[in-house]
Design an enzyme around this catalytic site. Sequence first.
Site, PDB file in Angstrom:
ATOM      1  N   SER A  51     -53.051  18.338 -22.688  1.00 45.23           N
ATOM      2  CA  SER A  51     -52.924  18.641 -24.110  1.00 45.23           C
ATOM      3  C   SER A  51     -54.067  17.997 -24.892  1.00 45.23           C
ATOM      4  O   SER A  51     -55.230  18.271 -24.602  1.00 45.23           O
ATOM      5  CB  SER A  51     -51.548  18.195 -24.618  1.00 45.23           C
ATOM      6  N   GLU A 103     -47.879  28.759 -23.449  1.00 49.17           N
ATOM      7  CA  GLU A 103     -48.357  27.604 -24.204  1.00 49.17           C
ATOM      8  C   GLU A 103     -47.806  27.555 -25.627  1.00 49.17           C
ATOM      9  O   GLU A 103     -47.610  26.482 -26.196  1.00 49.17           O
ATOM     10  CB  GLU A 103     -49.896  27.613 -24.279  1.00 49.17           C
ATOM     11  N   HIS A 156     -45.450  24.487 -22.707  1.00 50.34           N
ATOM     12  CA  HIS A 156     -46.514  23.501 -22.769  1.00 50.34           C
ATOM     13  C   HIS A 156     -46.039  22.164 -22.222  1.00 50.34           C
ATOM     14  O   HIS A 156     -45.010  21.653 -22.621  1.00 50.34           O
ATOM     15  CB  HIS A 156     -46.944  23.333 -24.235  1.00 50.34           C
TER      16      HIS A 156
END
Length: 573
Positions: free
Chosen positions: A239, A365, A475
Amino acid sequence: MLVPLSFGALLAATACHAATVRSRDSDAPTVSLDYGTFQGFSSVSATESFLGIPFAQPPVGDLRFNFPVPPTPFSGIKLATAFGNACPQQPVLGPNETLPNNPGLQGVSFYLGELQPYGIVAASEDCLYLNVVRPGGISEGEKLPVVVWMYGGAFESGDASSTNGTDIVARSLSLKTPVLQVSFNYRMNAFGFLGGKEVQDAGLGNFGLYDQRLALEWVHKYIGAFGGDPNKVIIWGQSSGSISSLLQMVAFDGQSQGLFHGAVMESGTATPLHDMSYGQANYNLLVNVTNCTGAVDTLSCLRAAPYSAVLNGVLQTTPLLSYQALNGSWHPLVDGIILKQTIRQSLAQGKYAKVPVIAGDVDDEGTLFSLYSFNVTTNEEFLDYISSVFLVGATEDEMTQLGQLYPDDPAQGSPYDTGSNDTLTPEFKRISAFQGDFYFQAPRRYALSILSKTQDAWSYLWKRNKYVPGIGSFHESDLQEYYNLTGTPDFVGTDALINFAYTLNPNVPASGYPAGAASSLLADMNWPQYQLSGSNPAQLLTFEDPNVLTLSQDNFRSDAINFLNQIQDQMGL
């Protein structure tokens, strides 16, 4: 079906180390550096840990909103047996926010809870500490490869205690290719990424990136004393930690100074960036809440303000899980020094470190970040939401084209490949598809189209966990691949990482290194490099349920992703 992802297991193991207070032990491992001596501890996993080592002075007083400086020397022996303080946090949920009331979200609160700050260590401005985990019995001169972890959290929250490091190191021992792991804290939110004219006029900004840089310089200077090789260092992040890896590759126009030799990026590459003026509103907010409005030098006043007052200002800015979503309140800004232009511009100009890379994404995502836009329920509201929050300044024609490329059809939205399931609201899957592509898939494909021409590159797509209600292959769900939290014998991510640390190739180590007990899935499949040849799309290593590896082509939603890359170029992001 895989066991649901549980970072709680990882965190519990980490907390065990963090909570243990140890007295000085003559048999415990010690390492002497030129500014002090540190005593760590051994664990049942045949590893040795040194936790909470300062790599900089506490960034308080005049060092608040300033560049980090090396640590102060000390005499005697310091215990390095517990994680240092986390840097100041901004929770991903606001203080009064809860999961939206939607029957389709049953069970998702578990996953959202995992995104909240870990709470293992206290948060403080005195937070610039790092951790070293090595195989037991290793000493200076061994020259083992080094994996440096950078945590995620949207540049707003997170800390190095998110991994105790023993997972990776213990696995490397079983493969007979031992590595060291380093993790470190860096400042986030306002403390790390304050923008505005006043900060830029002072020649400052992006303090969190300078923290990362100083930590990498520490590794280069001192890791040899722990048995590591400063010439075999790879950086690895997820991330915002993944974005940080690429930011360090383009920092100072690509002058990496030999601080790292490869980069592994999970869910984050050439993310959109803005210049320092973008942070002016938040700077003004902090000035107001700290009663600095009448000061001649507001930046000096902010440095002298009570910590609680500054933190209160941070908590008044919009959190990650909100209507604003991935257009976050805090992130790196183009300052003209460490970041002379956007990531995309640096890549296009060839101003980046030429080191091998692995860059991948999960399939869905955007889902986690779209849970707070449930009031967007029509096509008109969707287009207005995108143009007012994400694509400010886009023309009517561009928005019409975007609406066609991301049609008002839940079956084509994210979570992908779930048909009409997970349609939490009429526009939810559509918003999820846009955010996932705009912030992750399009930047990854753009970055790899350039990087793959100048250095070895590999890419992957994580499509597991489709059964998770509403958010699918969400995610950060691929992190389980590196910590083996599912309890399966699948170590593909970990093994690829360790192989990469040794040979800068994620496949089974090259001749001269023992294959050990490498994951059978990875050993049975050669992961091809990311290569573009004419009209032929590049290949992705693809993780599919229940425990399957395949190869797929990186050409999904090509028209939509090409359009998003074009619009990011036009907007100078």
